[in-house]
Design a protein around this motif. Structure first.
Motif, PDB file in Angstrom:
ATOM      1  N   LYS A  12     -65.998   6.853 -28.368  1.00 44.64           N
ATOM      2  CA  LYS A  12     -66.459   7.015 -26.995  1.00 44.64           C
ATOM      3  C   LYS A  12     -65.822   8.264 -26.400  1.00 44.64           C
ATOM      4  O   LYS A  12     -64.692   8.614 -26.743  1.00 44.64           O
ATOM      5  N   THR A  23     -70.309   5.578 -25.438  1.00 41.20           N
ATOM      6  CA  THR A  23     -70.352   5.676 -26.890  1.00 41.20           C
ATOM      7  C   THR A  23     -71.197   6.869 -27.283  1.00 41.20           C
ATOM      8  O   THR A  23     -72.290   7.077 -26.741  1.00 41.20           O
ATOM      9  N   GLN A  92     -62.025   7.625 -26.830  1.00 41.04           N
ATOM     10  CA  GLN A  92     -61.572   6.299 -27.239  1.00 41.04           C
ATOM     11  C   GLN A  92     -62.189   5.990 -28.591  1.00 41.04           C
ATOM     12  O   GLN A  92     -63.345   6.330 -28.846  1.00 41.04           O
ATOM     13  N   VAL A  94     -62.786   2.539 -30.673  1.00 43.50           N
ATOM     14  CA  VAL A  94     -62.717   1.086 -30.602  1.00 43.50           C
ATOM     15  C   VAL A  94     -62.812   0.544 -32.022  1.00 43.50           C
ATOM     16  O   VAL A  94     -63.820   0.748 -32.705  1.00 43.50           O
ATOM     17  N   ILE A 100     -57.835  -0.420 -29.392  1.00 38.55           N
ATOM     18  CA  ILE A 100     -58.471   0.790 -28.872  1.00 38.55           C
ATOM     19  C   ILE A 100     -57.432   1.909 -28.892  1.00 38.55           C
ATOM     20  O   ILE A 100     -56.330   1.752 -28.363  1.00 38.55           O
ATOM     21  N   GLU A 102     -56.723   5.684 -27.618  1.00 34.49           N
ATOM     22  CA  GLU A 102     -57.215   6.562 -26.567  1.00 34.49           C
ATOM     23  C   GLU A 102     -56.311   7.781 -26.444  1.00 34.49           C
ATOM     24  O   GLU A 102     -55.085   7.662 -26.517  1.00 34.49           O
ATOM     25  N   LEU A 137     -56.450  -5.476 -29.281  1.00 31.54           N
ATOM     26  CA  LEU A 137     -57.509  -6.367 -28.782  1.00 31.54           C
ATOM     27  C   LEU A 137     -57.157  -7.804 -29.091  1.00 31.54           C
ATOM     28  O   LEU A 137     -56.503  -8.131 -30.003  1.00 31.54           O
TER      29      LEU A 137
END
Length: 137
Positions: A12, A23, A92, A94, A100, A102, A137
């Motif tokens: 992203k 995305t 980012q 994922v 994630i 970043e 996550l």
């Protein structure tokens, strides 16, 4: 982390600089790799002549790559602008059931291709341009 769908690994990009991530559309294959350079501190006094490394030293880096087809004018245009303007915006990555990542990345490669009887394709490569954050996550 169990088996995951490859299509769930997403790249992203911050579209406007205000943490509005989208995305990058059309990617069929994505990859992120982490690297750390070593600092060799081996000396004549190293036990058994084995190499010794200095912990916590060296340069850390990450590389992101992706390949796919054109699908979304907005993210395609943003990727071109990032490359041609030499920007280092926040991206980012994922990774499902993992986390994630970043941080700032520079687009280091943007390749376009296609054949007379197929779709237009592109490959994108990014290099980290600062510290990265990780959120599980």
């Amino acid at each position: 982390m169990g088996a995951q769908n490859g299509k769930d690994l997403l790249i992203k990009v911050d579209m406007t600089g205000d943490s509005q991530f989208e995305t990058i559309a059309g990617l069929r294959a994505t990859r992120i790799s982490f690297n750390a350079e070593t600092v060799d501190v081996t000396s004549l006094e190293s036990a058994g002549g084995w190499r010794e490394l200095l912990g916590g030293a060296g340069v850390k880096s990450a590389a992101i790559s992706g390949a796919g087809v054109f699908r979304d004018a907005g993210t395609d245009e943003r990727a071109r602008a990032i490359f041609f303007n030499g920007e280092v915006p926040v991206f980012q990555v994922v990774i499902p059931d993992f986390g994630i990542i970043e941080g700032r990345f520079q687009i280091t490669g943007l390749d376009y291709g296609g054949s007379h009887n197929g779709e237009a394709t592109y490959d994108i490569a990014l290099a980290s341009a600062g510290a990265l954050d990780f959120v599980a996550l």
